[in-house]
Scaffold this active site. Structure first.
Site, mmCIF file in Angstrom:
data_model
loop_
_atom_site.group_PDB
_atom_site.id
_atom_site.type_symbol
_atom_site.label_atom_id
_atom_site.label_comp_id
_atom_site.label_asym_id
_atom_site.label_seq_id
_atom_site.Cartn_x
_atom_site.Cartn_y
_atom_site.Cartn_z
ATOM 1 N N GLU A 1 0.834 -1.060 0.181
ATOM 2 C CA GLU A 1 0.003 0.108 -0.166
ATOM 3 C C GLU A 1 0.977 1.240 0.091
ATOM 4 O OE1 GLU A 1 -3.268 2.383 2.540
ATOM 5 O OE2 GLU A 1 -2.057 0.612 3.452
ATOM 6 N N ALA B 1 4.919 12.522 -1.579
ATOM 7 C CA ALA B 1 4.678 14.201 -1.649
ATOM 8 C C ALA B 1 6.405 14.613 -2.123
ATOM 9 C CB ALA B 1 4.326 14.722 -0.389
ATOM 10 N N VAL B 2 6.524 15.812 -2.486
ATOM 11 C CA VAL B 2 7.620 16.267 -2.725
ATOM 12 C C VAL B 2 7.542 17.837 -2.202
ATOM 13 C CG1 VAL B 2 9.627 17.153 -4.276
ATOM 14 C CG2 VAL B 2 8.365 15.015 -4.570
ATOM 15 N N VAL C 1 8.152 20.011 -9.890
ATOM 16 C CA VAL C 1 8.456 20.254 -11.448
ATOM 17 C C VAL C 1 9.738 19.840 -11.862
ATOM 18 C CG1 VAL C 1 7.503 21.456 -13.268
ATOM 19 C CG2 VAL C 1 6.536 21.996 -11.170
ATOM 20 N N GLY D 1 10.989 16.402 -11.776
ATOM 21 C CA GLY D 1 10.966 15.086 -12.010
ATOM 22 C C GLY D 1 11.256 14.362 -10.574
ATOM 23 N N TYR D 2 11.382 14.871 -9.797
ATOM 24 C CA TYR D 2 11.721 14.144 -8.554
ATOM 25 C C TYR D 2 10.594 13.055 -8.022
ATOM 26 C CZ TYR D 2 15.513 17.275 -7.565
ATOM 27 O OH TYR D 2 16.562 18.304 -7.744
ATOM 28 N N TYR E 1 -7.368 15.217 -7.017
ATOM 29 C CA TYR E 1 -6.246 15.935 -7.596
ATOM 30 C C TYR E 1 -5.140 15.290 -7.710
ATOM 31 C CZ TYR E 1 -9.133 19.520 -5.261
ATOM 32 O OH TYR E 1 -9.916 20.361 -4.926
#
Length: 704
Positions: free
Chosen positions: A445, A450-451, A457, A459-460, A487
């Site tokens: 799961e 999150a970054v 923006v 590519g991480y 979202y």
């Protein structure tokens, strides 16, 4: 060693007694035993098993000097039932090891070695043994012995009286049981009697029979398979003459206990049946056997045709293979060389279509980024740096996921059963994925992903997900599940997730956390792919193809204007009439269009009517009603039923037999996906599908 039934029974009883004794040991002693099969969890330690030191009070490992708790990290997080399964495996490991040291037959020795390795790995990882990783995924042939013999008897019983038909059915069941109990001769013994046999194929069949059908009779940690459910005609071509003789001898020994009229029936009917079956086995044009799968490779590959992206070089060669038939080899070599030559390459900034994660991958290669899988623990010391990263990761989630309660985020991030893949830059956490693995249920799961906002923006996020996929391929877990809000759905779709859940419901129901207003999504991993390199591989393939296209275009001297016939009302023209098509190197496709479409439509309609009249068809006659199954359409995204198929037939929708067969089979697949195997609906789907296949065969439409 292929033991007699009595010896097998005794050995199994002894093993069960040992397992019962282990379960009665004090908890601490059980943990010590499991630790001897578990790797050390201390950061950077490669110790494979805890070993007791000379000092009795000390619980430090004599190999790596770390405390026993480091070897018990995974064990202590298990449920009691799972821990007991691991204890049982340790008994079976010792039993298999003793077999290995006593065995002289090379093939059997190899099986014991592989099974010991498999069980040790399972105990170390706390997961169920996946035997297909060593011996291929059963069944090994498309038409199994059980199905073929059942079809054979059904096809022949019309020639006999009602009493004889009943006996035929009994013969079939007894023959299947006898085949499952049959002791297959070792390769050495078999080839001594049959010097012209295909030794390589026979060894493969014997190895699989020994590992999947024989050894699990004693070693209960392994799943036992029936011979008749995983093998097909290839197995019988080697063994049926022996099975037939032993089966007749066994039957003869019990005939004296029967009434005279039944004796006569058995003496006449049984040899006839076996002789007819033997002719079918060795008849290359027999109708009871479907096309056999390769038992040299021995696996039903769930990802066919993906060998082209195994690695950089392999993928380049595969891309070239597509068109090397029409382009000179020296040209291909030249184009590939211009792409792989560093002096002729442009950097990521110069590539308008470079992958999103390319910059992140380059940063990792330069040491700017690093990724770590970390977790909290209640039983061992956690490095201070790991705790700081977990705190940093918690802060990232709180800021980027404002609708999630802070307490809930903290509880899961610091829960010892959850792990976090951290993305670290300048020794600070800038992003990560929190996840929980369920090895026994074959899925993980994905809880949070999150970054930091100032690092987005770049590519991480994709780079993180690719690392997570590679990590799970190494762990042998090939399914991700996650709940995505409105979202996040688009992002997860880009990462390979879908809302079409193919993982059986009983695998995850009660395990994964439900989120109100979110969509359950699944991602299935391909163990052949290195996900960190995937975009790089695809980019190189595109460059090679583009280079070849440009070369081909340079050889075409004339440029033709676009087609104008469609403006004049023409809806379709033959491909070969397109100006310049032949000069481009096009050749007529080897795949022919479906012929006799009108005849096929009549077959489709006939089969559809036959399906509707079958006594197992009633659950599938019309679309599933939400009053009966309220959550059905949450799990089944592409429903199908006989009423809808009838409407499509009336509209002339089915242009090919593949379209028709796919829609009917979707009925059965959806049923199995939604319902548990022990339900009557699951059984009805199996019955109706068997009938469907028989109707396809009768109509000459069955070719798989």
């Amino acid at each position: 060693m292929t033991e007699s039934n009595e010896k097998v029974k005794t050995m199994k009883q002894n093993g069960n007694s040992s397992k019962a004794a282990l379960r009665n040991l004090p908890h601490a002693k059980q943990l010590e035993r499991l630790a001897t099969y578990s790797t050390c969890g201390f950061d950077g330690c490669s110790c494979q098993a805890w070993k007791s030191g000379s000092s009795a009070p000390s619980k430090d490992c004599s190999s790596c000097s770390h405390a026993i708790q480091y070897h018990l990290d995974k064990i202590l997080s298990m449920q009691t039932s799972q821990r007991e399964k691991m204890l049982d495996m340790t008994v079976d490991i010792e039993l298999l090891s003793s077999f290995y040291h006593r065995e002289n037959e090379p093939v059997q020795k190899k099986v014991y070695f592989e099974l010991v390795k498999l069980l040790r790995q399972s105990v170390s990882q706390g997961s169920d043994p996946k035997i297909e990783s060593s011996f291929g995924r059963p069944p090994y042939e498309s038409t199994t012995i059980a199905k073929a013999i059942t079809d054979f008897i059904a096809a022949n019983d019309s020639h006999y009286s009602a009493e004889e038909q009943q006996k035929l059915t009994e013969f079939g069941k007894y023959l299947l049981y006898f085949t499952n109990q049959f002791s297959v001769p070792t390769p050495a013994n078999y080839c001594d009697r049959n010097p012209d046999c295909d030794l390589s194929t026979y060894k493969t069949i014997y190895l699989r029979w020994f590992a999947l059908c024989h050894v699990p009779r004693i070693v209960t940690s392994l799943t036992q398979f029936d011979v008749t459910q995983i093998f097909g005609v290839s197995f019988l071509k080697f063994t049926f003459p022996i099975i037939k003789k032993q089966f007749l001898d066994k039957t003869e020994s019990v005939l004296d206990r029967m009434k005279p009229d039944r004796q006569q029936m058995f003496r006449v009917l049984l040899p006839q049946l076996l002789d007819a079956l033997e002719r079918e086995i060795f008849n290359e044009n027999s109708t009871i056997w479907g096309p056999a799968q390769s038992h040299a490779s021995g696996s039903n590959d769930p990802f066919p045709g993906m060998d082209s992206i195994l690695d950089d070089e392999g993928s380049s060669k595969s891309a070239v293979n597509v068109i090397k038939q029409v382009i000179p080899n020296e040209t291909i070599v030249k184009i590939v060389g211009s792409i792989t030559d560093p002096a002729k390459q442009v950097g990521p900034a110069g590539l308008p279509n470079s992958a999103r994660d390319e910059g992140a991958r380059l940063e990792e290669e330069k040491g700017v980024l690093r990724l770590e899988v970390i977790q909290n623990s209640l039983y061992k010391d956690v490095p201070k740096q790991h705790l700081l990263w977990l705190v940093g990761m918690q802060n990232v989630y709180v800021l980027q996921l404002p609708r999630m309660p802070k307490e809930y985020i903290a509880r899961l991030v610091f829960d010892s059963k959850h792990k976090t893949l951290c993305l670290i830059k300048n020794n600070a956490v800038i992003g990560g994925i929190c996840f929980r693995q369920f090895p026994s249920q074959e899925f993980t799961e994905v809880v949070f992903h999150a970054v930091s906002s100032n690092e987005q923006v770049k590519g991480y996020g994709t780079h993180l997900m690719n690392h997570l996929k590679d990590y799970h391929v190494q762990c042998g877990i090939y399914h991700f599940l996650t709940y995505a809000d409105q979202y996040a759905i688009g992002y997860f779709k880009k990462q390979g997730f879908t809302d079409n859940i193919t993982l059986p419901k009983h695998k995850y129901e009660g395990y994964i956390k439900d989120y109100e207003g979110a969509t359950l999504m699944q991602c299935t991993l391909n163990p052949k792919i290195c996900y960190k390199q995937l975009s790089k591989v695809i980019k190189r393939q595109k460059e090679i193809v583009q280079g070849l296209v440009e070369w081909k275009q340079s050889k075409i001297n004339k440029v033709y204007p676009g087609l104008t016939c469609f403006k004049k009302g023409v809806s379709r023209i033959p491909i070969e009439n397109i100006p310049g098509i032949h000069e481009s190197g096009w050749t007529p496709s080897s795949v022919k269009e479906e012929e006799h479409s009108n005849v096929n439509q009549k077959h489709f309609l006939h089969i559809w009517n036959r399906l509707k009249g079958h006594n197992s068809a009633w659950p599938f006659l019309e679309p599933v009603k939400t009053e009966i199954a309220p959550d059905y359409y949450q799990y089944i995204k592409y429903p199908s039923d006989l009423q809808t198929i009838g409407e499509k037939l009336g509209q002339g929708y089915y242009k090919t037999k593949k379209m028709f067969i796919a829609d009917v089979n979707r009925i059965f697949n959806n049923c199995r996906m939604y319902n548990d195997p022990n339900t009557e609906y699951y059984k009805y789907a199996g019955n109706l599908q068997k009938f469907f296949i028989s109707e396809l065969k009768e109509a000459g439409l069955y070719d798989d």
